[in-house]
Design a protein around this motif. Structure first.
Motif, PDB file in Angstrom:
ATOM      1  N   GLY A  61       0.819  -1.205   0.000  1.00 29.45           N
ATOM      2  CA  GLY A  61       0.000   0.000   0.000  1.00 29.45           C
ATOM      3  C   GLY A  61       0.849   1.250   0.000  1.00 29.45           C
ATOM      4  N   LYS A  62       1.921   1.235   0.771  1.00 28.59           N
ATOM      5  CA  LYS A  62       2.826   2.390   0.793  1.00 28.59           C
ATOM      6  C   LYS A  62       3.434   2.624  -0.586  1.00 28.59           C
ATOM      7  CE  LYS A  62       5.725   2.682   4.196  1.00 28.59           C
ATOM      8  NZ  LYS A  62       6.799   2.251   5.120  1.00 28.59           N
ATOM      9  N   GLN A  63       3.828   1.524  -1.250  1.00 25.22           N
ATOM     10  CA  GLN A  63       4.427   1.659  -2.570  1.00 25.22           C
ATOM     11  C   GLN A  63       3.412   2.195  -3.576  1.00 25.22           C
ATOM     12  OE1 GLN A  63       5.676  -2.373  -2.897  1.00 25.22           O
ATOM     13  NE2 GLN A  63       7.686  -1.993  -2.007  1.00 25.22           N
ATOM     14  N   LEU A  64       2.168   1.736  -3.471  1.00 29.55           N
ATOM     15  CA  LEU A  64       1.135   2.204  -4.396  1.00 29.55           C
ATOM     16  C   LEU A  64       0.932   3.703  -4.240  1.00 29.55           C
ATOM     17  CD1 LEU A  64      -0.973   1.404  -6.503  1.00 29.55           C
ATOM     18  CD2 LEU A  64      -2.588   1.021  -4.633  1.00 29.55           C
ATOM     19  N   ARG A  65       0.864   4.162  -2.987  1.00 32.47           N
ATOM     20  CA  ARG A  65       0.680   5.593  -2.751  1.00 32.47           C
ATOM     21  C   ARG A  65       1.878   6.398  -3.234  1.00 32.47           C
ATOM     22  NH1 ARG A  65      -1.513   3.292   1.885  1.00 32.47           N
ATOM     23  NH2 ARG A  65       0.413   3.598   3.081  1.00 32.47           N
ATOM     24  N   ALA A  66       3.065   5.777  -3.171  1.00 30.75           N
ATOM     25  CA  ALA A  66       4.273   6.492  -3.598  1.00 30.75           C
ATOM     26  C   ALA A  66       4.486   6.406  -5.101  1.00 30.75           C
ATOM     27  CB  ALA A  66       5.496   5.903  -2.883  1.00 30.75           C
ATOM     28  N   GLY A  67       3.677   5.615  -5.797  1.00 27.79           N
ATOM     29  CA  GLY A  67       3.821   5.481  -7.245  1.00 27.79           C
ATOM     30  C   GLY A  67       4.936   4.547  -7.655  1.00 27.79           C
ATOM     31  N   THR A  68       5.340   3.612  -6.765  1.00 20.50           N
ATOM     32  CA  THR A  68       6.376   2.639  -7.094  1.00 20.50           C
ATOM     33  C   THR A  68       5.814   1.231  -6.947  1.00 20.50           C
ATOM     34  OG1 THR A  68       7.182   2.556  -4.816  1.00 20.50           O
ATOM     35  CG2 THR A  68       8.194   4.184  -6.280  1.00 20.50           C
ATOM     36  N   SER A  69       6.516   0.268  -7.544  1.00 17.37           N
ATOM     37  CA  SER A  69       6.055  -1.122  -7.502  1.00 17.37           C
ATOM     38  C   SER A  69       6.813  -1.946  -6.476  1.00 17.37           C
ATOM     39  CB  SER A  69       6.235  -1.765  -8.884  1.00 17.37           C
ATOM     40  OG  SER A  69       7.613  -1.876  -9.192  1.00 17.37           O
ATOM     41  N   GLY A  70       7.988  -1.476  -6.070  1.00 15.23           N
ATOM     42  CA  GLY A  70       8.837  -2.266  -5.187  1.00 15.23           C
ATOM     43  C   GLY A  70       9.597  -3.350  -5.917  1.00 15.23           C
ATOM     44  N   ILE A  71       9.506  -3.364  -7.265  1.00 14.93           N
ATOM     45  CA  ILE A  71      10.163  -4.396  -8.074  1.00 14.93           C
ATOM     46  C   ILE A  71      11.369  -3.794  -8.790  1.00 14.93           C
ATOM     47  CG2 ILE A  71       9.905  -5.915 -10.080  1.00 14.93           C
ATOM     48  CD1 ILE A  71       6.954  -6.203  -9.305  1.00 14.93           C
ATOM     49  N   ILE A  72      12.473  -4.537  -8.762  1.00 15.62           N
ATOM     50  CA  ILE A  72      13.689  -4.157  -9.486  1.00 15.62           C
ATOM     51  C   ILE A  72      14.063  -5.318 -10.397  1.00 15.62           C
ATOM     52  CG2 ILE A  72      16.164  -3.719  -9.243  1.00 15.62           C
ATOM     53  CD1 ILE A  72      15.470  -2.341  -6.556  1.00 15.62           C
ATOM     54  N   HIS A 121      12.084  -2.378 -21.181  1.00 18.62           N
ATOM     55  CA  HIS A 121      12.320  -1.413 -20.101  1.00 18.62           C
ATOM     56  C   HIS A 121      11.621  -0.088 -20.398  1.00 18.62           C
ATOM     57  CE1 HIS A 121      14.292   0.282 -16.689  1.00 18.62           C
ATOM     58  NE2 HIS A 121      15.100   1.057 -17.378  1.00 18.62           N
ATOM     59  N   ARG A 122      11.436   0.210 -21.663  1.00 19.37           N
ATOM     60  CA  ARG A 122      10.753   1.465 -22.015  1.00 19.37           C
ATOM     61  C   ARG A 122       9.329   1.498 -21.470  1.00 19.37           C
ATOM     62  NH1 ARG A 122      13.347   4.724 -25.427  1.00 19.37           N
ATOM     63  NH2 ARG A 122      15.046   3.858 -26.658  1.00 19.37           N
ATOM     64  N   VAL A 123       8.679   0.368 -21.450  1.00 12.70           N
ATOM     65  CA  VAL A 123       7.303   0.347 -20.959  1.00 12.70           C
ATOM     66  C   VAL A 123       7.241  -0.057 -19.494  1.00 12.70           C
ATOM     67  CG1 VAL A 123       6.352  -0.089 -23.231  1.00 12.70           C
ATOM     68  CG2 VAL A 123       6.971  -2.028 -21.798  1.00 12.70           C
ATOM     69  N   GLY A 124       8.395  -0.314 -18.899  1.00 13.60           N
ATOM     70  CA  GLY A 124       8.438  -0.504 -17.462  1.00 13.60           C
ATOM     71  C   GLY A 124       8.673  -1.921 -17.008  1.00 13.60           C
ATOM     72  N   LEU A 125       9.833  -2.181 -16.474  1.00 13.30           N
ATOM     73  CA  LEU A 125      10.140  -3.447 -15.823  1.00 13.30           C
ATOM     74  C   LEU A 125      10.466  -3.127 -14.364  1.00 13.30           C
ATOM     75  CD1 LEU A 125      12.335  -5.283 -18.499  1.00 13.30           C
ATOM     76  CD2 LEU A 125      10.035  -5.877 -17.779  1.00 13.30           C
ATOM     77  N   GLY A 126       9.436  -2.717 -13.627  1.00 13.35           N
ATOM     78  CA  GLY A 126       9.647  -2.333 -12.250  1.00 13.35           C
ATOM     79  C   GLY A 126      10.118  -0.896 -12.132  1.00 13.35           C
ATOM     80  N   ASP A 127      10.694  -0.591 -10.970  1.00 14.10           N
ATOM     81  CA  ASP A 127      11.116   0.782 -10.689  1.00 14.10           C
ATOM     82  C   ASP A 127      12.479   1.105 -11.279  1.00 14.10           C
ATOM     83  OD1 ASP A 127       8.796   0.997  -9.160  1.00 14.10           O
ATOM     84  OD2 ASP A 127       9.821   0.249  -7.370  1.00 14.10           O
TER      85      ASP A 127
END
Length: 353
Positions: A61-72, A121-127
Motif C-alpha cells: 500500500g505504501k508503494q502504491l501511494r508512492a507510485g512505485t512497484s517495489g520491483i527491481i 524497459h521502455r514500458v516498465g520493468l519495475g522501478d
C-alpha cells in the motif's frame, strides 16, 4: 461430528494501533511512515502499541501511494554459470532487506534478447534495472539514458569514462585482479605458464570485455616478472564452460607438455582444467598449479580446492542497489563508477610445498 475450525484472527490494522495508543489514525500513519516533527512521547506511545499488537505496515500500500512497484529487474547474461546465479542470490538477499523484490531476467539468447530487454524497459520493468550487458554495442548503451526508469550497470563490457548521464556502474578491477592471480603462480618460477581463456580472432577482443581485461592483467604480470614469450602459452576456448576448459587443457598439454602453471579466465574453465589434468594422470599442484577467477560456490569443494580471485559479491549487490534506489528517489547527475574489492584466495590447487 467435527467441530468448526477456529476463526482465523485478522491481522491488526492501523485503526487498532490508534485505538490502543489513544491517538488518531493519522498520527499512527505519520509514525509508520517516519514523518518528521513527531514528538518523542507520541512516537514511543505508537511504537509500543505496534509492538504489542504485532502490527506490520502494508508495504504494498505504501508503494502504491508512492507510485512505485517495489520491483527491481536484474538482468544477467546466463544463469547456467554458477557465478551469475550466485550474484543473483546476493541481489535477492540484499533487496529483501530493503523491502524490494528482484525480477530476474536472463539474456542468454544473446544480443537480440539484450535489445529486447531495453525495449521492454521502455514500458516498465519495475522501478529500475540492474543490468549486466555482454554484447550490447556502446551506442545502444548510451541510449538507455533516455529511458523513463533508472539503470545501474554491473560487470564488464562498459567504458567507465563513457557512462551516459544518470547511469551508474559497479565493477571490480578485473585487470588488476588477474595480474594478482598470475603473479601468485609466477612467484613459484614455473617453467612455462599458460593462460586459458577466450581469445577470439587473433587475440582481438573488445577493449572492455571480460576476455580483454583479464587477458591484459595476465600480460601485465608476465611483463612485470620479466618472462619472455617462449615461457608463455595461450590456450583459446570457444566458450567459458567446464567442458571447454577440459578440452583446451588436453590440447594445451599435447602441444606443450612442459606447461606447469595454468591461469584460467574463470572458475568454470579452471574446474574443467582440473578434470583435464586428472584425465592425464597429472597431480595438482605438484605437476601443474592452477588458479581461477570468480570464487564460485564450488571452488572450495573441488579436488583439490581451487585457488581463485574472490569478488565481494555482497558488496557488489549492496552498492548497486544503493545507487539505483538513490536514482529512484530522484537523484540526478552524471554517471558514477564504484569499484568493489577483490582478494586472492590461495587453496590447494596452487599451494606448493
Amino acid at each position: 461430528m467435527p467441530s468448526d475450525p477456529p476463526a482465523r484472527r485478522r491481522p491488526p490494522r492501523l485503526r487498532d494501533v490508534a485505538e490502543l495508543a489513544g491517538v488518531s489514525v493519522k498520527s499512527v500513519s505519520n509514525v509508520v511512515n517516519d514523518f518528521p516533527h513527531i514528538s518523542a512521547p507520541m512516537r514511543a506511545k505508537v511504537e509500543a502499541a505496534i509492538e504489542e499488537l504485532g502490527y506490520r505496515p502494508q508495504i504494498a500500500g505504501k508503494q502504491l501511494r508512492a507510485g512505485t512497484s517495489g520491483i527491481i529487474t536484474l538482468a544477467v547474461p546466463s544463469l547456467t554459470f554458477s557465478y551469475f546465479s550466485d550474484v543473483a542470490q546476493r541481489f535477492i538477499d540484499e533487496a529483501r532487506t530493503r523491502h524490494r523484490t528482484i525480477l530476474l531476467h536472463s539474456t542468454s539468447a544473446g544480443l537480440e534478447q539484450e535489445l529486447e530487454l531495453i525495449a521492454g524497459h521502455r514500458v516498465g520493468l519495475g522501478d529500475g534495472v540492474i543490468y549486466n550487458p555482454l554484447l550490447m554495442p556502446l551506442e545502444r548503451l548510451r541510449a538507455i539514458a533516455n529511458l523513463p526508469q533508472p539503470m545501474v550497470l554491473i560487470g564488464e563490457h562498459v567504458d567507465p569514462d563513457a557512462l551516459p548521464h544518470g547511469v551508474d556502474y559497479v565493477r571490480i578491477d578485473n585487470r588488476a585482479a588477474m595480474a594478482e592471480a598470475t603473479a601468485h603462480l609466477l612467484a613459484a618460477d614455473p617453467r612455462r605458464i599458460a593462460f586459458l581463456g577466450q581469445l577470439p580472432a587473433g587475440d582481438l577482443v573488445p577493449e572492455f570485455s571480460t576476455a580483454a581485461l583479464r587477458t591484459a592483467g595476465f600480460r601485465d604480470a608476465v611483463a612485470a616478472a620479466g618472462r619472455r614469450a617462449p615461457d608463455v602459452t595461450w590456450a583459446s576456448v570457444a566458450n567459458w564452460h567446464r567442458s571447454d576448459g577440459r578440452a583446451a587443457t588436453h590440447a594445451l598439454l599435447e602441444a606443450h607438455p612442459e606447461v606447469d602453471a595454468i591461469v584460467a579466465a574463470n572458475d568454470e574453465l579452471a574446474l574443467g582444467a582440473l578434470t583435464g589434468l586428472r584425465d592425464r594422470g597429472l597431480r595438482v599442484p605438484e605437476d601443474v598449479a592452477v588458479v581461477g577467477f570468480d570464487d564460485i560456490p564450488e571452488t572450495p569443494y573441488a579436488s583439490p580446492a581451487l585457488s581463485t580471485i574472490s569478488q565481494d559479491k555482497t558488496q557488489l549487490a549492496r552498492r548497486a542497489l544503493d545507487l539505483l534506489l538513490e536514482r529512484i528517489d530522484g537523484h540526478d547527475g552524471p554517471g558514477r563508477t564504484v569499484t568493489v574489492a577483490h582478494r586472492l584466495v590461495v587453496r590447494e590447487s596452487s599451494r606448493r610445498a
